[in-house]
Each structure stands twice: as structure tokens, then as C-alpha cells.
Design a protein around this motif. Structure first.
Motif, mmCIF file in Angstrom:
data_model
loop_
_atom_site.group_PDB
_atom_site.id
_atom_site.type_symbol
_atom_site.label_atom_id
_atom_site.label_comp_id
_atom_site.label_asym_id
_atom_site.label_seq_id
_atom_site.Cartn_x
_atom_site.Cartn_y
_atom_site.Cartn_z
ATOM 1 N N ARG A 169 0.703 -1.261 0.110
ATOM 2 C CA ARG A 169 0.035 0.049 -0.060
ATOM 3 C C ARG A 169 1.086 1.199 -0.112
ATOM 4 O O ARG A 169 1.978 1.402 0.603
ATOM 5 C CB ARG A 169 -0.810 0.007 1.343
ATOM 6 N N ARG A 170 0.412 2.185 -0.793
ATOM 7 C CA ARG A 170 1.166 3.613 -0.765
ATOM 8 C C ARG A 170 0.157 4.498 -0.094
ATOM 9 O O ARG A 170 -0.934 4.848 -0.319
ATOM 10 C CB ARG A 170 1.532 4.067 -2.186
ATOM 11 N N PHE A 171 0.649 5.017 1.067
ATOM 12 C CA PHE A 171 -0.135 6.126 1.737
ATOM 13 C C PHE A 171 0.487 7.640 1.147
ATOM 14 O O PHE A 171 1.584 7.796 1.107
ATOM 15 C CB PHE A 171 0.380 6.219 3.351
ATOM 16 N N LYS A 172 -0.690 8.218 0.469
ATOM 17 C CA LYS A 172 -0.519 9.537 -0.042
ATOM 18 C C LYS A 172 -0.666 10.615 0.733
ATOM 19 O O LYS A 172 -1.680 10.522 1.580
ATOM 20 C CB LYS A 172 -1.112 9.842 -1.400
ATOM 21 N N PRO A 173 -0.027 11.606 0.842
ATOM 22 C CA PRO A 173 -0.388 12.971 1.717
ATOM 23 C C PRO A 173 -1.671 13.493 1.495
ATOM 24 O O PRO A 173 -1.972 13.714 0.306
ATOM 25 C CB PRO A 173 0.693 13.909 1.428
ATOM 26 N N ALA A 174 -2.587 13.636 2.509
ATOM 27 C CA ALA A 174 -3.972 14.292 2.359
ATOM 28 C C ALA A 174 -4.024 15.679 2.892
ATOM 29 O O ALA A 174 -4.925 16.260 2.838
ATOM 30 C CB ALA A 174 -4.852 13.196 2.842
ATOM 31 N N MET A 175 -2.975 15.821 4.038
ATOM 32 C CA MET A 175 -3.044 17.168 4.622
ATOM 33 C C MET A 175 -2.553 18.303 3.912
ATOM 34 O O MET A 175 -1.532 18.190 3.126
ATOM 35 C CB MET A 175 -2.324 16.902 5.980
ATOM 36 N N ASP A 176 -3.201 19.347 3.974
ATOM 37 C CA ASP A 176 -3.029 20.413 3.234
ATOM 38 C C ASP A 176 -1.633 21.161 3.687
ATOM 39 O O ASP A 176 -1.535 21.136 4.834
ATOM 40 C CB ASP A 176 -4.058 21.741 2.985
ATOM 41 N N GLU A 177 -0.976 21.952 2.952
ATOM 42 C CA GLU A 177 0.542 22.375 3.568
ATOM 43 C C GLU A 177 0.284 23.398 4.667
ATOM 44 O O GLU A 177 1.179 23.342 5.358
ATOM 45 C CB GLU A 177 1.047 23.068 2.192
ATOM 46 N N ALA A 178 -0.562 24.105 4.675
ATOM 47 C CA ALA A 178 -0.802 25.020 5.740
ATOM 48 C C ALA A 178 -0.996 24.400 6.968
ATOM 49 O O ALA A 178 -0.165 24.548 8.058
ATOM 50 C CB ALA A 178 -1.918 26.219 5.656
ATOM 51 N N THR A 179 -1.808 23.326 7.119
ATOM 52 C CA THR A 179 -1.981 22.526 8.108
ATOM 53 C C THR A 179 -0.729 21.764 8.790
ATOM 54 O O THR A 179 -0.275 21.819 9.798
ATOM 55 C CB THR A 179 -3.173 21.682 8.124
ATOM 56 N N ARG A 180 -0.089 21.256 7.584
ATOM 57 C CA ARG A 180 1.193 20.523 7.886
ATOM 58 C C ARG A 180 2.183 21.453 8.602
ATOM 59 O O ARG A 180 2.851 21.009 9.493
ATOM 60 C CB ARG A 180 1.686 19.886 6.661
ATOM 61 N N ASP A 181 2.465 22.527 8.069
ATOM 62 C CA ASP A 181 3.434 23.532 8.503
ATOM 63 C C ASP A 181 3.064 23.986 10.129
ATOM 64 O O ASP A 181 3.995 24.151 10.739
ATOM 65 C CB ASP A 181 3.474 24.933 7.526
ATOM 66 N N ARG A 182 1.737 24.287 10.188
ATOM 67 C CA ARG A 182 1.341 24.525 11.532
ATOM 68 C C ARG A 182 1.528 23.369 12.449
ATOM 69 O O ARG A 182 1.992 23.768 13.736
ATOM 70 C CB ARG A 182 -0.335 24.812 11.426
ATOM 71 N N TYR A 227 3.493 21.021 12.229
ATOM 72 C CA TYR A 227 4.957 20.697 12.616
ATOM 73 C C TYR A 227 5.697 21.837 13.508
ATOM 74 O O TYR A 227 6.480 21.647 14.292
ATOM 75 C CB TYR A 227 5.739 20.588 11.328
ATOM 76 N N SER A 228 5.332 23.262 13.161
ATOM 77 C CA SER A 228 5.772 24.153 13.949
ATOM 78 C C SER A 228 5.606 24.085 15.513
ATOM 79 O O SER A 228 6.385 24.390 16.372
ATOM 80 C CB SER A 228 5.108 25.528 13.493
ATOM 81 N N ALA A 229 4.389 23.467 15.849
ATOM 82 C CA ALA A 229 3.882 23.177 17.028
ATOM 83 C C ALA A 229 4.817 22.196 17.831
ATOM 84 O O ALA A 229 5.296 22.124 18.851
ATOM 85 C CB ALA A 229 2.538 22.770 17.089
ATOM 86 N N TRP A 230 5.201 21.115 16.974
ATOM 87 C CA TRP A 230 6.084 20.162 17.375
ATOM 88 C C TRP A 230 7.326 20.731 17.666
ATOM 89 O O TRP A 230 7.861 20.260 18.786
ATOM 90 C CB TRP A 230 6.051 18.985 16.323
ATOM 91 N N ARG A 231 7.904 21.446 16.707
ATOM 92 C CA ARG A 231 9.264 22.071 17.094
ATOM 93 C C ARG A 231 9.276 22.951 18.546
ATOM 94 O O ARG A 231 10.353 23.016 19.086
ATOM 95 C CB ARG A 231 9.569 22.942 15.674
#
Length: 491
Positions: free
Chosen positions: A463-476, A478-482
Motif C-alpha cells: 500500500r502507498r499512503f499519499k499525503p492528504a493534509m494541506d500544506e498550511a496545516t502541515r506547517d502549523r 510541525y511548527s507546534a511540534w518544534r
């Protein structure tokens, strides 16, 4: 014609029987005790490592209806240290596990003396308690008479592969392969042999070190009484290197990430030993026919272990599979971030003194939110590694990530991983890639299995899992994680 793959891990020993076309005929597994004498210390009984390895090998052979085993491949937990008496074969101390942090003060002393640059230039590694050298010195300095005996050649050091080979061969072979040697802080990664300079720096007598061989090589013959006749050991690689081989990551730019107790991502850099500017490790991916292939590696100490913590520590689940429906039931309005620095933070931070934390708790936070945060922590940490890899070696680009290990069975974890790294995640049909890599190495040496190019053609996607999250949400996200990680590092 069949191949026995012995997969000795951090919490269990496993054995699988493969056909010469690498189909699994049988498997057996046994967990063994973990010992935590003090905070940050992790030990194993070497006898537990051996007895569970031997028992699972016999069990798998019996399950497969006692086929003729033509070759044995071994893959193992890396960096873990065993020291034993060459005459009796008896260990002089419990095995000190890769997760152990007891030599932190010695590592700090070496850093303060400015040794890290030379260590990294020679070994490709960083100064950290994770690796073998300071563990060896700790045992030699604390077991009475051990240092003098080691200098006299009476004691043998080995990572787990060496110890198992010694036991399997009845003490006739004291050997390791280049991948395991490259994780000790004692191996010159460019010269491909033990470093006199590093042995002097860490106080490790060269007389106790094993011979280094290729990953597909002749490592000795087993005792006849173990499996009914002598069997050649023909393949050896540390677990993450075996998984790289098992995932057929033979071309520069190919990446794999294995999710077991920890998480380990390797990026094949071909014949280039790329020095990292982002605190990744330069390591041997594998060595075949005398030729070394290198990799950049990022190591996460806690991946699957965070699920074990939910089960054994918090006791909010009874088995790992429960995290999938529990995570799906979590409140989307809560953005809980778990930084699982239970034994420090690995790459790219290398902060052994850091400890875990959970951010964003509310009165409504419960087991479901904890489960989702635990699974997401693995995705966040993987993105940390991939960001560092791309910075060190831009040729990596946005390559597909091949994944394996127990956590890959979790659909939410793999989908979040694809979402947060913004790249496809490929899960193979056969997720036993670590054992399969060891089996292929042994089969390749025995002439039973095809070469790398033909073997790679047999790799199959499940199975291939493809990104479904929009870039703005992804960056937000990940920034919270950092920010959460920085808060942990600031304590």
C-alpha cells in the motif's frame, strides 16, 4: 533449499525460515526480560539473548517440518555490548543495551576536551552514550580485573551478532560485519577497519575486538549438536542495515525507515561517506564483495516503545492493536503533542539528558487523545530526520519513504506520517524486511539468491499512503511540534 534468519531484537528474539526465493515458511518469537538497575540504565542477560535465539531457531525449523537449512543469516540490535571470557564463554557483566545512558558523564568529558570533531571525522558518528565504546570502557573499569584481562587478550567484546556467532560456533569464530563495526565508535569508516586512535581515546584494548568481514561473507560453521549438522553462517548485518537491504534500497537516494522499539531512517548515499552538518550519522549501509555502500542515518530512540508505554506504563491499552481504533476516536479539537524523550532525544538533537513531556492537556483529554498523540509523535520525529537528510544531501529531494517494522501495521500512524512529511509512504507486501535482508545476504553468499539488481525487481508494494493534509496545516502542526521540542530541551 532454505535459509534460517535469526533476528535478535531489543525486546525479543525471532527466527524465520525462508525459501531460496525468500518466501516465509515459518517463524517463531520469544520476548525476554528487560532490566533497569537505575534511571537511564538498560541491561539484558546475555544468556537470555542466547537461549531465546537458539529456542526460536529450533522452533521455526520444527514449524517448517525440519527442512534442510543451507545457510544462516543474522541480524541484531546494534551498539549493545557483551564482554565474555574467551576460555569459558561466560559473560563478565550483563549486556549494556543501546538505549543505556550511564556513560553520559564520560561522553561529556570527551566533548569538553574537544574530541568530537575527530571522532566524527574518523567514525562518522557523534559522541553519545548510545554507541558501544564508552559502554565497553565502563565495564572494563568496574568489573574487578577486567581491564588487565582484556589487555592480555583473555576477554572478547562483541555486539550481539558477534556474541551469537561465538555461541553458535562453539567459540571458533570471533567476527562481526562492517555494519555492526561501524556503530561502535571504534571503526574508521573510510579505511574500513578498527581505528588505533579511537581505541586509545576510549580506552578499549584492540586485543578484545572481533575480525571484521563483509555483510555477505563466511562467519563460521554452527556446532553440529545445535541443528543436527553444521550449517554455514553467511550473512550478518545490524538490524537497520538488514532492513535497508530487505527493502532493496540499493540505489543512491533511496530511503527506508524502520519502526520497532525505536525508529531508524537510512538514506543510501552510494560510495560517498557524506559528513552531516545536521547531526545525523554517517554509517555503512552494507558491504558487499569488498565494496562499501554508505548511508546517512537518523535515529529516534522511542517509536514503538511509546505504544508499549501506553500499555505497560499508563495501562490504557492491553495490546498495541488497540491504538488504531482508540486514535480514530480522539477529539479532533484537541492538538495534544507528546515528546517521548523517555531516554533522551536522538537525531537531530542528540540530547541524552532530555526527558519526555506532553503539551496541550485539557479536562477532556483521555486515552484516545493520548493514543493519537503517541502515534503522531513518531511521524513528527521522522520529519525531523528527513528535514536534516535533505539539508545534508539535497540529491535526496522528495523521495518516496519505504517503511517496515511493527508500527507500520497502524493505518493512522502511516497516514499521519505521509501527511506530516508531505511525501508518499510505501509499505511493502512483506514487512519482515529486517529478517529478509539477513536471509538475502546469506542466500547471496551461498549462491541461492540473485544479485542486488534482480532481487530489487522482486520488491512488491502492499500500500502507498499519499499525503492528504494541506500544506498550511502541515506547517502549523510541525511548527507546534518544534516548539514543544524546544520547551523540552530548555528544561
Amino acid at each position: 533449499m532454505t535459509i534460517l534468519a535469526m533476528d535478535q531484537g531489543t525486546t525479543s528474539s525471532r527466527a524465520l525460515i525462508f525459501t531460496d526465493d525468500l518466501r516465509v515458511l515459518a517463524r517463531a518469537q520469544q520476548e525476554f526480560a528487560q532490566h533497569f538497575p537505575r534511571s537511564g540504565w538498560v541491561e539484558h542477560e546475555p544468556d537470555d539473548i542466547w537461549t531465546t535465539s537458539a529456542a526460536t531457531a529450533r522452533g521455526a525449523i520444527e514449524q517448517a517440518d525440519n527442512p534442510r537449512i543451507d545457510a544462516i543469516g543474522i541480524t541484531n540490535q546494534r551498539e549493545t555490548v557483551v564482554i565474555w571470557d574467551r576460555r569459558t564463554g561466560q559473560p563478565i557483566h550483563r549486556a549494556i543495551v543501546w538505549q543505556d545512558r550511564r556513560s553520559f558523564e564520560e561522553i561529556q568529558r570527551l566533548k569538553d576536551e574537544g574530541a568530537e570533531d575527530q571522532v566524527t571525522a574518523t567514525t562518522g558518528l557523534l559522541l553519545d552514550p548510545y554507541f558501544s565504546a564508552t559502554k565497553i570502557a565502563w565495564i572494563l573499569d568496574r568489573v574487578e580485573g577486567a581491564r588487565a584481562r582484556a589487555e592480555a587478550g583473555e576477554l572478547a567484546f562483541g555486539t550481539v551478532d558477534s556474541f551469537l556467532i561465538w555461541k553458535l560456533t562453539g567459540g571458533r569464530s570471533h567476527v562481526t560485519d562492517a555494519t555492526n563495526a561501524s556503530r561502535t565508535l571504534l571503526y574508521d569508516i573510510r579505511k574500513g577497519d578498527w581505528s588505533d586512535e579511537m581505541c586509545r581515546l576510549f580506552g578499549v584494548p584492540m586485543a578484545m575486538l572481533p575480525q571484521i568481514r563483509d555483510s555477505a561473507d563466511e562467519f563460521g560453521m554452527t556446532r553440529a549438536d545445535l541443528f543436527g549438522r553444521e550449517i554455514p553462517i553467511l550473512g550478518v548485518a545490524g538490524d537497520q542495515h538488514a532492513a535497508t537491504v530487505g527493502q532493496a534500497c540499493f540505489e543512491p537516494g533511496m530511503m527506508k525507515s524502520t519502526y520497532g522499539t525505536g525508529c531508524f531512517a537510512l538514506l543510501n548515499t552510494g560510495d560517498q561517506a557524506v559528513r552531516s552538518d545536521n547531526r545525523l550519522l554517517t554509517t555503512v549501509a552494507y558491504r558487499l564483495d569488498g565494496q562499501t555502500t554508505y548511508a546517512l542515518e537518523g535515529s529516534i530512540f522511542i517509536a514503538g516503545a511509546v505504544v508499549q508505554w501506553l500499555r505497560d506504563g499508563l495501562k490504557i491499552i492491553r495490546e498495541a492493536a488497540e491504538t488504531q481504533p482508540l486514535s480514530a476516536a480522539a477529539d479532533d479539537g484537541q492538538q495534544i503533542i507528546m515528546v517521548p524523550a523517555f531516554t533522551g532525544l536522538g537525531a537531530p538533537y542528540w540530547a541524552p539528558e532530555a526527558r519526555g513531556a506532553i503539551f496541550g492537556l485539557t479536562r477532556n483529554t483521555g486515552p484516545a487523545e493520548f493514543a493519537r498523540a503517541a502515534l503522531e509523535s513518531v511521524g513528527f520525529q521522522t520529519r525531523d530526520l528527513l528535514e536534516a537528510m535533505r539539508a545534508d544531501w539535497p540529491q535526496a529531494g522528495d523521495a518516496v519513504l519505504r517503511v517496515d517494522g511493527g508500527m507500520t501495521a497502524s493505518e493512522p500512524a502511516m497516514q499521519f506520517l505521509a501527511d506530516i512529511i508531505g511525501a508518499p509512504v510505501d509499505r511493502p507486501e512483506n514487512t519482515e524486511t529486517t529478517a529478509q535482508g539477513a536471509a538475502w545476504l546469506a542466500g547471496y553468499r551461498a549462491g541461492l539468491c540473485p544479485g542486488p539488481a534482480e532481487y530489487a525487481k522482486a520488491w512488491r508494494l502492499e500500500r502507498r499512503f499519499k499525503p492528504a493534509m494541506d500544506e498550511a496545516t502541515r506547517d502549523r502542526r510541525y511548527s507546534a511540534w518544534r516548539r514543544a521540542v524546544q520547551a523540552v530541551l530548555a528544561v
